[in-house]
Structures are given as structure tokens and as C-alpha cells.
Design an enzyme around this catalytic site. Sequence first.
Site, PDB file in Angstrom:
ATOM      1  CG  HIS A  17      -6.595  -8.074  -9.536  1.00 40.31           C
ATOM      2  ND1 HIS A  17      -5.634  -9.060  -9.446  1.00 40.31           N
ATOM      3  CD2 HIS A  17      -6.692  -7.776 -10.865  1.00 40.31           C
ATOM      4  CE1 HIS A  17      -5.167  -9.330 -10.652  1.00 40.31           C
ATOM      5  NE2 HIS A  17      -5.783  -8.564 -11.524  1.00 40.31           N
ATOM      6  CD  GLU A  72      -7.712 -10.107  -4.947  1.00 44.29           C
ATOM      7  OE1 GLU A  72      -8.592  -9.676  -5.713  1.00 44.29           O
ATOM      8  OE2 GLU A  72      -7.193 -11.244  -5.069  1.00 44.29           O
ATOM      9  CB  CYS A 131      -2.565 -12.589  -8.707  1.00 46.03           C
ATOM     10  SG  CYS A 131      -2.554 -10.803  -8.451  1.00 46.03           S
ATOM     11  CB  CYS A 171      -3.888  -9.453  -4.786  1.00 45.60           C
ATOM     12  SG  CYS A 171      -4.708  -8.596  -6.145  1.00 45.60           S
TER      13      CYS A 171
END
Lengths: 141, 141
Positions: free
Chosen positions: B46, B48, B76, B79
Site C-alpha cells: 500500500h 502509505e 486500512c 497501515c
Amino acid sequence: MKHAYQKAKEAYCKNEVPVGAVLVHKNKIIASDHNQMRQNVSSIDHAELLCAYVGIKILKSPYLNECDLYVTLEPCPMCAATLKHLRIRNIYFGAYDFKGGGIVHGPRLFDSNNSHTEYYGGYMENQCSTILQDFFKSKRD
Amino acid sequence: MKHAYQKAKEAYCKNEVPVGAVLVHKNKIIASDHNQMRQNVSSIDHAELLCAYVGIKILKSPYLNECDLYVTLEPCPMCAATLKHLRIRNIYFGAYDFKGGGIVHGPRLFDSNNSHTEYYGGYMENQCSTILQDFFKSKRD
């Protein structure tokens, strides 16, 4: 779990938080590691994450759905959520983490209907827990 | 957030889920990326997280406590939990993720007394949300 515990002992000797993990694919260990937060100057290099990263590289797969993880401590929310994304098949953990766990404590990340993972706690619980207690006690003394 | 949105647009053009992120340290962008799940054959790459990994390497620090993250979608649980470990200072996110979010939805990982992070949602919400809707609509058509 014995192999994961060996990794935790290695960590202890290297002055890392003694948590070890082993990733198994089709009855074969494909990754094993211990916490490396000190060595890697990273607060996120937990044993189970390091194993997971190696696993997806080795298998060239976005998921670990045919893999099982053995880890000496109940995974934290970060690790549990990562393993959930990776759809790991089974997680076997040793000691329960009453304060920092994310599986049977805290957000209980696999207890939702979008989970692909089964989990089982308490394997070699006494040993896995004692090595952590000894480690943190030695830090305080 | 404009820079993060640009990264999301790049992702869209590369057929990646259009989420972009930017990591800022002392008023300087030190990392920016978009989701790379397809490119990297990994369900966990992801935007981030990729920024966070770069951040700790660049700063040679186990924590990102002097950093702020701008990301086009509510992080999410994976993260969010990682950013919590990293003690990131502020998170600014665009669209709310009602199903998969981990900050103001789901486990609400920063709403505990062991959090070092402030968060703010809804920046450029319409644009950040629309690009995702368009992307998934184009997949269904």
C-alpha cells in the site's frame, strides 16, 4: 514452534526482543526469523513480518494462502492485519500478549467474516512467555 | 494532498488501485508513492507503507515521530497499525473508507491512550473518492 523458539533464543542472545517466527509452505520451512528492530533500526521489523515478506518473494505470490505461521508471541495488530491481508492459512502462536496482541486481544482482527485465517494460541506457552519475561527483567535490573 | 492525489492518478494510469501518499519531514517531502500491489505482486504494498519504509531508511530512525503523512484514502488496519508503531505525528487522509478503514472505522487504532498520532480526514474527499469509484467501475464494466 520449537524452531520458532530457537529463533527467539537467538534474538535474546543478540539483545533483540525474543520473539521468533517460522513460515511453512507445503510442510517445508521457507522463512524463519526473529525480531530485528534493533539491528535494522526499525520499530516495525517484527519476526512474523520479516517471514511474510520473504514468503511472498519466494512464492512470487501476492498471498500466503497455502502457508502456516508459527510465532512465539501473539501477533500485534500490525502483524495480524498484515497476515490477514496476506490471507495466511493458519497462525499458531505461543504466549498470549494481553496488552499488545491483536488476535485474541485488542482489535481481534480475524474475528470478522472477511477472514481467511484460522488461529490457535498457547503452544509452548510457558517457554515462549518466560523468555520474554526474562528479557525484560534483565533490562530493568 | 494534491501531491498525493497526483500519485493516485499515476496509479490509475498504471492499472493499480488509485491511492497515493506523501511523507513529509520538516516541511519537505521525503517519500511519495502509490499502491504497487500489482507491480510488486504483493497484497500489502500500500502507498502509505511504501512511504513509511522509505522514511525510516532515509531518516535512519526507528520512528517517524517528526513526520506527517498525506494519503488519499483512510488507511486500512494494517497501515494504521504500522503507522502507530512508527509513532507518526499526523495523518491527513482524503476519502473515508467505510468498509476497510482502520482509523475512524473498524478497529479505530488511534483512539487509545497509547497513541502518539493525530489524524484528520476528508481532505479533497470528493476527488480522492471519485478516482477510486471510477477505477472500480471501469473494472466491472
